[in-house]
Design an enzyme around this catalytic site. Structure first.
Site, PDB file in Angstrom:
ATOM      1  CG  HIS A 118      -1.896   8.397   4.955  1.00 62.40           C
ATOM      2  ND1 HIS A 118      -2.348   9.317   4.048  1.00 62.40           N
ATOM      3  CD2 HIS A 118      -2.399   7.196   4.552  1.00 62.40           C
ATOM      4  CE1 HIS A 118      -3.092   8.707   3.134  1.00 62.40           C
ATOM      5  NE2 HIS A 118      -3.134   7.424   3.418  1.00 62.40           N
TER       6      HIS A 118
ATOM      7  CG  ASP B 173      -2.115   0.832   1.148  1.00 62.50           C
ATOM      8  OD1 ASP B 173      -1.993   1.961   0.652  1.00 62.50           O
ATOM      9  OD2 ASP B 173      -3.198   0.399   1.591  1.00 62.50           O
TER      10      ASP B 173
ATOM     11  CB  THR C 114      -6.863   1.736   0.255  1.00 66.42           C
ATOM     12  OG1 THR C 114      -5.819   2.521   0.822  1.00 66.42           O
ATOM     13  CG2 THR C 114      -6.671   0.280   0.658  1.00 66.42           C
TER      14      THR C 114
ATOM     15  CG  ASP D  81     -11.973  -3.273   6.481  1.00 65.50           C
ATOM     16  OD1 ASP D  81     -12.139  -2.671   5.409  1.00 65.50           O
ATOM     17  OD2 ASP D  81     -12.207  -2.740   7.586  1.00 65.50           O
ATOM     18  NE  ARG D  82      -9.323   1.577   2.610  1.00 65.36           N
ATOM     19  CZ  ARG D  82      -9.221   2.087   3.823  1.00 65.36           C
ATOM     20  NH1 ARG D  82     -10.057   1.682   4.774  1.00 65.36           N
ATOM     21  NH2 ARG D  82      -8.298   2.994   4.117  1.00 65.36           N
TER      22      ARG D  82
ATOM     23  CG  HIS E 277      -2.981   8.049  -1.387  1.00 62.98           C
ATOM     24  ND1 HIS E 277      -4.228   7.488  -1.594  1.00 62.98           N
ATOM     25  CD2 HIS E 277      -2.610   7.641  -0.145  1.00 62.98           C
ATOM     26  CE1 HIS E 277      -4.566   6.759  -0.538  1.00 62.98           C
ATOM     27  NE2 HIS E 277      -3.605   6.841   0.360  1.00 62.98           N
TER      28      HIS E 277
ATOM     29  CG  ASP F 183      -3.025   0.675  -2.479  1.00 66.03           C
ATOM     30  OD1 ASP F 183      -1.809   0.973  -2.467  1.00 66.03           O
ATOM     31  OD2 ASP F 183      -3.765   0.845  -1.497  1.00 66.03           O
ATOM     32  CG  HIS F 184      -2.600   4.503  -3.350  1.00 68.96           C
ATOM     33  ND1 HIS F 184      -1.668   5.001  -2.458  1.00 68.96           N
ATOM     34  CD2 HIS F 184      -3.541   3.875  -2.590  1.00 68.96           C
ATOM     35  CE1 HIS F 184      -2.033   4.704  -1.222  1.00 68.96           C
ATOM     36  NE2 HIS F 184      -3.157   4.012  -1.264  1.00 68.96           N
TER      37      HIS F 184
END
Length: 550
Positions: free
Chosen positions: A303, A50, A90, A172-173, A485, A344-345
């Site tokens: 972050h 991530d 995410t 979780d996501r 992001h 994811d980014h």
């Protein structure tokens, strides 16, 4: 010898409390003595790091000597990989990795979107089941309900139900979007340890891993020894926050949040992944299995400190070591495995660090949404709940407002945002839907095309507002959230895409690739037919010598 989850967790995280000096640059990772097996791999390990941008990986790779170094220098590596859509968050990012679909097709348009039909709380979380709200009190009931397309695990099970589909992640996501609708095991880190949305009893190794995890958090950690390269990163001082760059990523006894912002979180995910591979004997029969691992520590640290910080430097070397331990365990088992590693980014550096590089950047004026809406509300006398969402991203107009006023409100709101100097572009639903979902080289896409790849007409807004480049949409850098992001710009879109199989030839590829291309490429490696699935991704020809079908 099979390691139990507690022993495995302790083994993989043992080196995280005392980081030695930065490894000296090496030409390549240690050569594997595993011969290339014939046929397709029996175990596919998909790793999403991530917030791992291509910029981050290329900065640190020359100084690494562990697991990330191994796959990036001994596999087929696309340094110009892309999360091609505008929604670089995410949930949408993870949804592209194993579905072959952009959010415009999968329906995962953001981490959260708005639906006025849900009742008083219009906000919808990407991995919740809205129909079951309230079952867990204030917590969302986690579910893949909103994912409209299959993942790799479903395709495998359609061919042979014996294939296993396992997803483990720090969030979780991430676990939901990687595992999809047909997961055999799905686990993510929560306040209670390891949680799942599945009804099956927890395997003993998961129960043991939870106990080990709780013990580690309660014990605390002094953090990592700071190597010279990380110490050389210039500190910056943020008003209301203090210096950024001098944290060692430890955590006080019992401080779960600081644990989540440490490399030990990734160690816990990898440890449980290895434990379940052993316990379920994955990759040991004729049916291919898939294990997806979502490593979230890089995102938490990004972050809190920004991607160019000394703290991120510590995380990059720890990630390299964590992956090294995990891959060595797979080697020791003699498994026929392949790895896909991506992200994811990416992530945007904070304005204070960009300024040191001579790049003009700023933080958002936190009054933009209020000012834009006020210009419309005053003229049209609209009710309090006439609009939801906000800049940057999707903005929704309440469908209960009569058509004449609603159309006027959309036009006036678009004009109000366009007047602001911190707005890069504003697109209406009609403008977006007039575009086909883009194909081909993502570096050539316009902003409108990037937004179209995200836009799903049933879930996206009436307007999509894009911020200007290098604008940080966080007005006040306080607490644990100073960088982010989510933009359609290169620093958020460009991510590595790596295909690794022990013993195969290494290729560094400069041609662009997209994360939606991973599923059809992996399917070709596995000899897996995707039937008549309508995908946005295409098979990447020549990866590990595999030729894509015409």
């Amino acid at each position: 010898m099979r390691l139990t989850a507690p022993l495995l967790a302790a083994t993989m995280m043992a080196g995280l409390s005392a980081c030695a000096a930065t490894p000296e640059p090496v030409a390549s990772a240690p050569a594997s003595d595993i011969e290339v097996p014939e046929g397709s791999p029996k175990l596919l390990v998909v790793i999403s790091v991530d917030q791992l941008s291509s910029q981050l990986m290329t900065e640190y790779l020359p100084r690494m000597s562990g697991g990330l170094k191994r796959v990036a220098t001994m596999g087929t590596t696309f340094v110009n990989g892309y999360q091609a859509q505008s929604a670089t968050e995410t949930c949408p990012g993870h949804s592209t990795i194993l579905t072959g679909s952009f959010p415009a097709r999968s329906g995962i348009v953001a981490n959260d979107w708005y639906d006025f039909s849900t009742g008083g709380d219009y906000e919808v979380y990407c991995s919740e089941d809205v129909a079951r709200r309230g079952e867990w009190g204030d917590r969302d009931v986690i579910s893949p309900e909103h994912l409209l397309v299959p993942t790799l695990g479903t395709y495998l099970k359609r061919v042979d139900p014996r294939s296993r589909n396992i997803a483990i992640a720090g969030k979780d996501r991430s676990a939901v979007m990687l595992g999809g609708h047909d997961a055999d095991q799905r686990w993510w880190l929560s306040e209670d340890g390891w949680s799942t949305d599945l009804d099956a009893p927890a395997p003993d190794v998961v129960t043991s891993a939870t106990l080990t995890l709780r013990g580690m958090i309660e014990q605390g950690s002094a953090g990592l020894e700071v190597p010279e390269y990380c110490a050389s990163k210039p500190d910056v001082v943020l008003e209301g926050r203090g210096p950024i760059g001098d944290d060692t990523l430890g955590w006080a006894p019992g401080d779960r949040m600081d644990f989540m912002m440490s490399p030990a979180q990734d160690g816990a995910v990898l440890a449980l992944g290895a434990a379940l591979i052993d316990d379920m004997e994955l990759g040991r029969d004729d049916t291919p299995d898939v294990v997806s691992l979502g490593l979230a520590a890089t995102d938490y640290i990004g972050h809190k400190y920004g991607p160019q910080s000394g703290e991120m430097c510590l995380q990059m070397f720890a990630l390299d070591r964590n992956l090294d331990g995990f891959f060595k365990l797979l080697d020791q088992r003699g498994l026929d495995y392949a790895v896909v590693l991506t992200a994811d980014h990416g992530g945007q550096p904070i304005p204070e660090r960009l300024a040191l590089q001579g790049i003009e950047a700023e933080r958002v004026d936190g009054t933009i949404n209020r000012r834009a809406r006020a210009k419309v509300t005053e003229v049209l006398d609209l009710p309090e709940n006439w609009v939801a969402g906000g800049y940057p991203g999707d903005i929704y107009i309440n469908p209960e407002i009569e058509a004449s006023r609603r159309g006027d409100a959309i036009a006036r709101l678009a004009a109000a945002y366009r007047e602001d100097r911190q707005v890069g572009a504003v697109f209406t639903r009609d403008e977006i839907m007039a575009q086909p979902i883009p194909t081909g080289n993502p570096t050539d896409w316009t902003l409108l095309q990037r937004v179209r790849a995200t836009y799903h007409p049933a879930r996206s807004g009436d307007l999509y507002v894009v911020a200007t480049e290098y604008l940080t949409p966080i007005p006040n850098p306080v607490g644990t959230y100073i960088a982010t992001h989510g933009s359609p710009y290169e620093y958020d879109r460009r991510v590595p895409i790596i295909f690794y199989r022990p013993g195969t030839s290494a290729f560094l590829r400069q041609d662009p690739a997209r994360t939606v291309d991973i599923l059809p490429t992996v399917a070709a490696h596995l000899g897996l037919s995707l039937g008549d699935a309508e995908l946005d991704g295409v098979c990447l020809d020549g990866v590990h010598g595999v030729r894509c079908a015409d």
